[in-house]
Design an enzyme around this catalytic site. Structure first.
Site, PDB file in Angstrom:
ATOM      1  N   ARG A  20       0.828  -1.316  -0.085  1.00 22.78           N
ATOM      2  CA  ARG A  20      -0.151   0.008   0.205  1.00 22.78           C
ATOM      3  C   ARG A  20       0.726   1.289  -0.129  1.00 22.78           C
ATOM      4  O   ARG A  20       0.480   2.239  -0.651  1.00 22.78           O
ATOM      5  CB  ARG A  20      -1.016   0.111   1.222  1.00 22.78           C
ATOM      6  CG  ARG A  20      -0.509  -0.077   2.441  1.00 22.78           C
ATOM      7  CD  ARG A  20      -1.294  -0.201   3.588  1.00 22.78           C
ATOM      8  NE  ARG A  20      -0.821  -0.505   4.834  1.00 22.78           N
ATOM      9  CZ  ARG A  20      -0.794   0.205   6.039  1.00 22.78           C
ATOM     10  NH1 ARG A  20      -1.467   1.129   6.034  1.00 22.78           N
ATOM     11  NH2 ARG A  20      -0.334  -0.651   7.019  1.00 22.78           N
ATOM     12  N   GLU A  68     -18.888   4.204  -0.702  1.00 24.72           N
ATOM     13  CA  GLU A  68     -18.165   3.424  -1.849  1.00 24.72           C
ATOM     14  C   GLU A  68     -18.962   3.425  -3.171  1.00 24.72           C
ATOM     15  O   GLU A  68     -18.073   3.770  -4.170  1.00 24.72           O
ATOM     16  CB  GLU A  68     -17.661   2.078  -1.395  1.00 24.72           C
ATOM     17  CG  GLU A  68     -16.724   2.278  -0.397  1.00 24.72           C
ATOM     18  CD  GLU A  68     -17.537   2.279   1.047  1.00 24.72           C
ATOM     19  OE1 GLU A  68     -18.807   2.163   1.230  1.00 24.72           O
ATOM     20  OE2 GLU A  68     -16.596   2.469   2.215  1.00 24.72           O
ATOM     21  N   PHE A  93     -14.715  -3.484  -0.095  1.00 25.66           N
ATOM     22  CA  PHE A  93     -15.788  -2.390  -0.608  1.00 25.66           C
ATOM     23  C   PHE A  93     -15.626  -1.952  -2.037  1.00 25.66           C
ATOM     24  O   PHE A  93     -16.603  -1.763  -2.640  1.00 25.66           O
ATOM     25  CB  PHE A  93     -15.444  -1.208   0.582  1.00 25.66           C
ATOM     26  CG  PHE A  93     -15.306  -1.396   2.045  1.00 25.66           C
ATOM     27  CD1 PHE A  93     -16.365  -2.291   2.531  1.00 25.66           C
ATOM     28  CD2 PHE A  93     -14.454  -1.030   2.708  1.00 25.66           C
ATOM     29  CE1 PHE A  93     -16.274  -2.412   3.619  1.00 25.66           C
ATOM     30  CE2 PHE A  93     -14.430  -1.202   4.026  1.00 25.66           C
ATOM     31  CZ  PHE A  93     -15.312  -2.333   4.542  1.00 25.66           C
ATOM     32  N   HIS A 119      -5.976  -3.584   1.175  1.00 25.60           N
ATOM     33  CA  HIS A 119      -6.081  -4.703   1.905  1.00 25.60           C
ATOM     34  C   HIS A 119      -6.631  -5.766   1.466  1.00 25.60           C
ATOM     35  O   HIS A 119      -7.645  -6.713   1.999  1.00 25.60           O
ATOM     36  CB  HIS A 119      -7.143  -4.138   3.069  1.00 25.60           C
ATOM     37  CG  HIS A 119      -6.400  -3.002   4.229  1.00 25.60           C
ATOM     38  ND1 HIS A 119      -5.706  -2.077   3.962  1.00 25.60           N
ATOM     39  CD2 HIS A 119      -6.738  -3.186   5.596  1.00 25.60           C
ATOM     40  CE1 HIS A 119      -5.431  -1.501   5.067  1.00 25.60           C
ATOM     41  NE2 HIS A 119      -5.918  -2.096   6.120  1.00 25.60           N
TER      42      HIS A 119
END
Lengths: 326, 277
Positions: A20, A68, A93, A119
């Site tokens: 990330r 989202e 999401f 994630h």
């Protein structure tokens, strides 16, 4: 096949950085070179490491709040007026909750939206199953026109972000939360749609993406001691897959093991198997999560418990070699 | 608005109603009710209000129209054809294999369509994204988004309502086709929407309520939108589902069913009668 050069000592002194961070740093670099790049976040700005972009280019960062579906379609609208939006949130999401928006508005509409799917995988750890994206590769790669990329480390993630902006169309970039070994260098070549040999071998090909690339390299090293020569392919682009390299490798070695931090059904291993059953039907074993949800725990515990380790990959190699003999 | 201008818009509206009936009859399926209720809205936008150029659908300075209630595409196709985006004859290919006029809008196929819609609840977010992009670039383009009232059941509409108000998108105009019916019946029976104007106001929007079949009122309402600042505006257009076709008016059963050839011929005659009056 010739192996590309990696970091010199990946076994004892390997540096560990979360992928990330590569996403966040890649966006800052891209923002500096491309004024059309905008980043959208849904209340997970620091977690996704896009706070660096927000602080560097505040006028090009769009906070959408915890919404989202709205975020995905805002990105669609922004792309329709010339922006290159990067939607940034957790994989569960942006690929799950906003799947319909991604499919119907973005992909069917042929829109230039990039999805930073963070994630990814079970290594999310203590947050547990709700936050561990394990189906995202499957549900995004089946969407026509979608490019799906799962980089293996920090540097590759930076390069994927750079490359995604050059593609005219939707791209999903899947990265993780945890620190993972940095095995490539800033100079290691990367091309969308190309798999690379990270370690050559002749008895079996291990094809992996994401963090499982390092585990596969470890597995190949373990197997060497048993006299098994395993080739390791890093295959970050799940779609479109590098059919030629995968097929050539399968034909040259006669057996394939895939490894992914994702459900074995419908994901990366399935994508490889689809290619092989048509072009090179060799024995295949897939390493991944076996059709179960994850749970809370440390990343190491979970990777171990759900069979996402070098040992598991090595075991699959031994299995597939038994099949190859028959 | 001048009487002449009103007559012009009403004449176009009648032509578009004829197109809707004949194209749906040719297709054998589709959505007449919510297409007929939105005719005057579309006519006002494309023949009076919006900045656009049918000869240059990709013109950067154009205003944008998003049909969030994608199933009402017959009224949009008919309007685009009448405006000159493509030949009127092509309307007869609605929903046919290989046609550019898909059952729900496909922006990649047909010039003039800004987004591919049909999965309800998404249009206002798309429109907000466009409006936000124009703001970021300091551009004066405006964005219009037509929603169904039944569509307001979708939670994403209200996510977008919050976003648009937060970013003060006064270049965004939502329009609610308030015909009161959805597939399963009256909107008040399916899921209560009222007090609808208060809801939008509470979400930070300027609310303008009009008779959605009165082109003068509509054009005036769009004028009020253009003069509202720091807030997005929503026009709640009170309409009649199936408007203009007596047998279809206020009938939920005509939401997603095409008239057969005989009925279509009868309706076209009825519409012609209206023209002669």
């Amino acid at each position: 096949m010739t192996a590309v050069s990696l970091v010199e000592n990946i076994w004892t002194e390997v540096e560990k950085i979360p992928t990330r961070f590569g996403y966040g740093d890649g966006l800052v670099e891209l923002g500096g070179t491309n004024p059309n790049v905008v980043v959208l976040g849904a209340d997970l700005t620091s977690s996704l490491r896009v706070d660096r972009f927000r602080d560097t280019f505040p006028e090009r960062f769009i906070q959408t709040g915890i919404a989202e579906q709205d975020m995905m379609n805002l990105a669609a609208g922004l792309s329709l007026v010339g922006k290159i939006p990067f939607v940034s949130t957790y994989g569960v999401f942006c690929t799950g909750r906003a799947w319909d928006q991604l499919r119907t508005t973005v992909a069917y509409g042929g829109l230039n939206v990039k999805v930073g799917s963070g994630h990814g995988g079970i290594s999310v750890g203590p947050d547990g199953a709700t936050h561990q994206a394990l189906e995202d590769i499957a549900i995004t790669r089946t969407i026509p026109g979608m490019t799906v990329i799962v980089p293996c480390d920090y540097h590759e993630t930076v390069k994927v972000v750079r490359a995604a902006a050059e593609i005219d169309g939707p791209v999903v970039i899947r990265f993780g939360r945890e620190k993972v070994p940095v095995i490539t260098t800033p100079d290691t070549p990367f091309e969308v749609g190309k798999a690379q040999v990270f370690r050559d071998g002749s008895d079996v090909t291990i094809i992996a993406c994401g963090v499982m690339v390092y585990e596969s390299l470890k597995a190949a090293r373990m197997l060497e001691d048993e006299g098994i020569s395993a080739r390791v392919l890093n295959c970050p682009t799940v779609k479109p897959m590098d059919i030629m390299t995968v097929v050539d490798s399968a034909q040259e070695t006669g057996a394939v093991v895939t490894a992914e931090e994702h459900q074995v059904m419908g994901g990366f291993g399935s994508a490889v198997a689809e290619v092989l059953c048509r072009h090179a039907p060799v024995p295949v074993r897939t390493v991944g999560v076996q059709d179960v949800f994850g749970q809370s725990g440390s990343p190491e515990e979970l990777m171990e418990s759900y069979g996402l380790t070098a040992q598991a990959v090595a075991g699959a190699v031994r299995d597939v070699l038994e099949m190859k003999k028959r | 608005m001048e009487e002449k201008a009103r007559q012009r818009l009403e004449a176009i509206a009648l032509t578009i109603r004829r197109h809707i009936i004949s194209m749906l009859a040719a297709a054998g399926s589709g959505h007449p009710g919510g297409s007929l209720s939105a005719v005057e809205i579309l006519v006002s936008l494309y023949f009076e209000v919006m900045r656009h150029d049918p000869g240059n659908p990709a013109w950067e300075e154009r205003d944008r129209f998003i049909l969030s209630k994608g199933h009402a595409c017959p009224v949009v196709y008919a309007t685009l054809a009448e405006a000159g985006y493509f030949p009127v004859e092509e309307l007869q290919t609605l929903r046919a294999f290989g046609s550019r006029l898909q059952g729900h809008p496909d922006r990649k196929k047909l010039p003039g369509l800004e987004a591919s819609t049909g999965s309800l609840g998404q249009g206002l977010s798309i429109a907000s994204g466009m409006a936000l992009g124009f703001k970021m670039d300091g551009k004066s383009n405006r964005v219009y988004c037509l929603m169904g009232d039944g569509e307001l059941d979708e939670g994403q509409i209200w996510e977008a309502a919050m976003t648009a108000a937060h970013y003060k998108l006064d270049n965004l105009c939502g329009i609610v086709d308030r015909n009161g019916l959805q597939i399963d019946g009256w909107t008040c029976d399916v899921k209560s929407l009222e007090p609808l104007a208060d809801k939008w106001r509470a979400f930070g929007w300027n609310v303008i309520e009009v008779d959605g079949h009165n082109v003068c009122d509509l054009v005036r309402a769009f004028g009020r939108f253009r003069h509202s600042h720091f807030k997005p505006a929503v026009i709640i257009a009170h309409t009649v589902k199936g408007k203009g076709v007596k047998s279809m008016e206020n009938e939920a059963g005509w939401h997603g069913k095409a008239p057969g050839p005989d009925l279509a011929a009868q309706i076209l005659e009825e519409l012609d009668g209206g023209e002669r009056r």
